[in-house]
Design a protein around this motif. Structure first.
Motif, mmCIF file in Angstrom:
data_model
loop_
_atom_site.group_PDB
_atom_site.id
_atom_site.type_symbol
_atom_site.label_atom_id
_atom_site.label_comp_id
_atom_site.label_asym_id
_atom_site.label_seq_id
_atom_site.Cartn_x
_atom_site.Cartn_y
_atom_site.Cartn_z
ATOM 1 N N GLN A 181 -3.051 14.842 -1.268
ATOM 2 C CA GLN A 181 -2.184 14.380 -2.347
ATOM 3 C C GLN A 181 -0.877 13.757 -1.873
ATOM 4 O O GLN A 181 0.069 13.639 -2.641
ATOM 5 C CB GLN A 181 -1.881 15.522 -3.338
ATOM 6 C CG GLN A 181 -3.093 15.985 -4.142
ATOM 7 C CD GLN A 181 -3.550 14.923 -5.142
ATOM 8 O OE1 GLN A 181 -2.753 14.202 -5.711
ATOM 9 N NE2 GLN A 181 -4.850 14.783 -5.332
ATOM 10 N N ARG A 182 -0.829 13.357 -0.598
ATOM 11 C CA ARG A 182 0.356 12.673 -0.109
ATOM 12 C C ARG A 182 0.231 11.176 -0.361
ATOM 13 O O ARG A 182 -0.869 10.648 -0.446
ATOM 14 C CB ARG A 182 0.508 12.905 1.400
ATOM 15 C CG ARG A 182 1.249 14.187 1.722
ATOM 16 C CD ARG A 182 1.546 14.248 3.186
ATOM 17 N NE ARG A 182 0.364 13.817 3.960
ATOM 18 C CZ ARG A 182 0.288 13.911 5.273
ATOM 19 N NH1 ARG A 182 1.289 14.392 5.956
ATOM 20 N NH2 ARG A 182 -0.795 13.521 5.913
ATOM 21 N N ILE A 183 1.373 10.492 -0.433
ATOM 22 C CA ILE A 183 1.342 9.035 -0.575
ATOM 23 C C ILE A 183 1.329 8.419 0.822
ATOM 24 O O ILE A 183 2.179 8.742 1.661
ATOM 25 C CB ILE A 183 2.584 8.507 -1.335
ATOM 26 C CG1 ILE A 183 2.736 9.216 -2.671
ATOM 27 C CG2 ILE A 183 2.521 6.990 -1.482
ATOM 28 C CD1 ILE A 183 2.107 8.555 -3.835
ATOM 29 N N GLU A 184 0.354 7.564 1.085
ATOM 30 C CA GLU A 184 0.276 6.909 2.374
ATOM 31 C C GLU A 184 0.280 5.406 2.172
ATOM 32 O O GLU A 184 0.205 4.911 1.054
ATOM 33 C CB GLU A 184 -1.014 7.324 3.099
ATOM 34 C CG GLU A 184 -1.319 8.800 3.011
ATOM 35 C CD GLU A 184 -1.317 9.480 4.348
ATOM 36 O OE1 GLU A 184 -0.782 8.894 5.303
ATOM 37 O OE2 GLU A 184 -1.864 10.592 4.437
ATOM 38 N N LYS A 185 0.302 4.688 3.302
ATOM 39 C CA LYS A 185 0.372 3.235 3.236
ATOM 40 C C LYS A 185 -0.702 2.664 4.165
ATOM 41 O O LYS A 185 -0.951 3.219 5.233
ATOM 42 C CB LYS A 185 1.761 2.810 3.725
ATOM 43 C CG LYS A 185 2.095 1.349 3.526
ATOM 44 C CD LYS A 185 3.491 1.091 4.065
ATOM 45 C CE LYS A 185 3.706 -0.375 4.345
ATOM 46 N NZ LYS A 185 5.034 -0.638 4.912
ATOM 47 N N MET A 186 -1.343 1.583 3.754
ATOM 48 C CA MET A 186 -2.270 0.903 4.663
ATOM 49 C C MET A 186 -2.074 -0.592 4.515
ATOM 50 O O MET A 186 -1.667 -1.071 3.463
ATOM 51 C CB MET A 186 -3.722 1.287 4.392
ATOM 52 C CG MET A 186 -4.228 1.062 2.991
ATOM 53 S SD MET A 186 -6.034 1.171 2.873
ATOM 54 C CE MET A 186 -6.334 2.882 3.171
ATOM 55 N N GLU A 187 -2.348 -1.331 5.594
ATOM 56 C CA GLU A 187 -2.129 -2.769 5.513
ATOM 57 C C GLU A 187 -3.206 -3.558 6.253
ATOM 58 O O GLU A 187 -3.894 -3.046 7.118
ATOM 59 C CB GLU A 187 -0.744 -3.146 6.029
ATOM 60 C CG GLU A 187 -0.299 -2.462 7.282
ATOM 61 C CD GLU A 187 1.217 -2.612 7.480
ATOM 62 O OE1 GLU A 187 1.744 -3.702 7.213
ATOM 63 O OE2 GLU A 187 1.850 -1.646 7.921
ATOM 64 N N LEU A 188 -3.305 -4.807 5.833
ATOM 65 C CA LEU A 188 -4.304 -5.689 6.435
ATOM 66 C C LEU A 188 -3.649 -7.039 6.700
ATOM 67 O O LEU A 188 -2.878 -7.535 5.875
ATOM 68 C CB LEU A 188 -5.482 -5.855 5.462
ATOM 69 C CG LEU A 188 -6.625 -6.764 5.915
ATOM 70 C CD1 LEU A 188 -7.295 -6.232 7.172
ATOM 71 C CD2 LEU A 188 -7.664 -6.903 4.798
ATOM 72 N N SER A 189 -3.974 -7.595 7.846
ATOM 73 C CA SER A 189 -3.449 -8.904 8.219
ATOM 74 C C SER A 189 -3.780 -9.911 7.117
ATOM 75 O O SER A 189 -4.906 -9.987 6.640
ATOM 76 C CB SER A 189 -4.074 -9.323 9.535
ATOM 77 O OG SER A 189 -3.713 -10.638 9.823
ATOM 78 N N LYS A 190 -2.771 -10.683 6.741
ATOM 79 C CA LYS A 190 -2.898 -11.585 5.605
ATOM 80 C C LYS A 190 -3.997 -12.622 5.807
ATOM 81 O O LYS A 190 -4.700 -13.004 4.877
ATOM 82 C CB LYS A 190 -1.563 -12.300 5.402
ATOM 83 C CG LYS A 190 -1.266 -12.550 3.948
ATOM 84 C CD LYS A 190 0.119 -13.102 3.754
ATOM 85 C CE LYS A 190 0.231 -13.750 2.389
ATOM 86 N NZ LYS A 190 1.540 -14.369 2.184
ATOM 87 N N ARG A 191 -4.145 -13.073 7.044
ATOM 88 C CA ARG A 191 -5.110 -14.148 7.288
ATOM 89 C C ARG A 191 -6.540 -13.655 7.489
ATOM 90 O O ARG A 191 -7.432 -14.462 7.783
ATOM 91 C CB ARG A 191 -4.689 -14.972 8.493
ATOM 92 C CG ARG A 191 -4.365 -14.189 9.731
ATOM 93 C CD ARG A 191 -3.990 -15.157 10.852
ATOM 94 N NE ARG A 191 -2.564 -15.128 11.137
ATOM 95 C CZ ARG A 191 -1.959 -15.982 11.961
ATOM 96 N NH1 ARG A 191 -2.653 -16.937 12.551
ATOM 97 N NH2 ARG A 191 -0.673 -15.896 12.202
ATOM 98 N N SER A 192 -6.743 -12.348 7.363
ATOM 99 C CA SER A 192 -8.075 -11.846 7.740
ATOM 100 C C SER A 192 -9.109 -11.893 6.612
ATOM 101 O O SER A 192 -10.299 -11.701 6.856
ATOM 102 C CB SER A 192 -7.973 -10.432 8.298
ATOM 103 O OG SER A 192 -7.510 -9.574 7.301
ATOM 104 N N LEU A 193 -8.651 -12.139 5.381
ATOM 105 C CA LEU A 193 -9.606 -12.137 4.274
ATOM 106 C C LEU A 193 -9.282 -13.280 3.312
ATOM 107 O O LEU A 193 -8.152 -13.420 2.869
ATOM 108 C CB LEU A 193 -9.493 -10.787 3.538
ATOM 109 C CG LEU A 193 -10.719 -10.272 2.786
ATOM 110 C CD1 LEU A 193 -11.905 -10.115 3.713
ATOM 111 C CD2 LEU A 193 -10.376 -8.923 2.148
#
Lengths: 272, 272
Positions: A181-193
């Motif tokens: 139940q913790r808030i986490e963050k994830m990210e993806l390279s903008k040019r990858s999709l």
């Protein structure tokens, strides 16, 4: 110089296996072997029959000028069940139990033969759907994504929890980790999709489904489309899962830290 | 029922490709196709000749009761050069330049066809050596390690900079990041590598060599043995490199942030 049938069969088999889900025009093979198109068609008939007999996949022939042949890897339900049952046994090994009731998987996710089979099983589920990319989250999802990507012959993209300078600009989302139940963050390279891409999500392990839900959020941010979700293993989570439509190869039903027993059964993959 | 030669050739080719570096006794095939060993030998002769003509690999035959056949993937220097030259061009694309002079690689490291070839090229370098495991560091080294592992048919292990509960007990080492001179830490799950294992180290990118040097330290801690180091790309680092014996497929010679030019040449892989 003309190439003999026997040699053509060996080379074509290899070529097809290394180019799954790819339309190969007949003239390509005719030129490669300096042979008539009619001979190539006969060769393909033999390969088609063998793949089908051995449950290795479908060789689709598309007639016409823009036609050709396409190899679609498959695995029979019987073969898939044998592999999944073997995996149930291996996952139940006592020494896999880690403090906190976690199950050690890293050795399995580094075995090439196992990964190849897992890739075949997962890819077979989506063989009739258009998929542009496989998505996973670092680190342990990567081997699964690559194995599936090899079978579907589409690229895979890696979502990260920590931003790296070598990814360039990224798009990030926050998500609630389902189990803690913790808030986490994830990210993806903008040019990858690319916008509109049809994405298959895979991961190694699902508990509450928070991570997978985060990936769903990212797919929306990229204005892409989710085709499906398959995880290698899930745990029989007692709380409310934030994801409902997914497949799993394995299900960790129960973990008993006292007696050091792990009970593993086949996942939802085989459900009708 | 006896299986015809043409079908045997198709199925054997597939079987051999999926089991590289593995000794397969002739009786295995004889039983699988309900055929005489002499016929199987003839089949293998055809496959051997085709693989050799197409520079796809060696089919080694080991005579005697404990003998059999073993497929060793290969790639010709000419083919490897074509692929590496193509990669040089792709790596030089202007839009790969990131702030700080970094080069964007993530898309390439997610392409199945490219990874398959990179795996073949790297594995070919070590085809005559006994290797028990491929080692890399998370995250971007993983696709390279898996690609090589598929070709050598040995497991790969992933070193991490952040400890995870799902890895169980770990062994950690400190190392000096070659380019930034900072002290960092990396760790590997204790059960992932056996004492005495012969290890091939691969990674996506090498600057100062600090990360690779850290892996060397870990190999020592595990009382294992380093067989070799190959990286996908290296940058032409002006300072003192802490690693001297290694191979690289590509070398980023110069990066000019002003004109946005990246100059990439083939790496040390082809050096005699």
């Amino acid at each position: 110089m003309k190439v003999r049938r026997s040699e053509r069969l060996v080379d074509m088999t290899q070529y097809l296996l290394e180019h799954p889900h790819t339309l190969i025009p007949l003239p390509f093979f005719a030129k490669r072997y300096n042979s008539a198109k009619s001979s190539i068609s006969e060769d393909l008939g033999i390969i088609k029959r063998t793949f089908s007999l051995r449950n290795r996949g479908i060789l689709e022939t598309i007639p016409g000028a823009a036609g050709g042949v396409r190899f679609i890897p498959e695995i029979s339900e019987t073969q898939a069940r044998v592999i999944v049952n073997e995996l149930c046994e291996r996952l139940s090994e006592k020494n896999r139990l880690l403090p906190g009731g976690y199950v050690y998987l890293s050795d399995l996710l580094g075995e090439p033969e196992l990964l190849r089979k897992v890739g075949q099983i997962i890819a077979a589920k989506y063989k009739d759907q258009k998929i542009d990319a496989v998505m996973t989250v670092a680190t342990k999802g990567v081997p699964i994504a690559q194995a599936v990507s090899y079978q579907l012959n589409v690229p895979f993209v890696i979502v990260r929890r920590d931003s790296k300078i070598t990814e360039g600009s990224t798009v990030s989302v926050n998500y609630v980790s389902g189990s803690s139940q913790r808030i986490e963050k994830m990210e993806l390279s903008k040019r990858s999709l690319k916008k509109g891409s049809r994405v298959l999500v895979v991961d190694d392990f699902m508990k509450g489904g928070g991570t997978v839900n985060g990936m769903k959020g990212l797919i929306e941010e990229f204005e892409a489309e989710l085709v499906g979700i398959t995880v290698f293993a899930e745990s029989n989570f007692s709380g409310c899962r934030v994801i409902d439509e997914y497949h799993s190869l394995l299900c960790v039903e129960e973990v008993d830290v006292q007696t050091k027993t792990i009970s593993v059964i086949p996942g939802t993959y085989f459900n009708k």
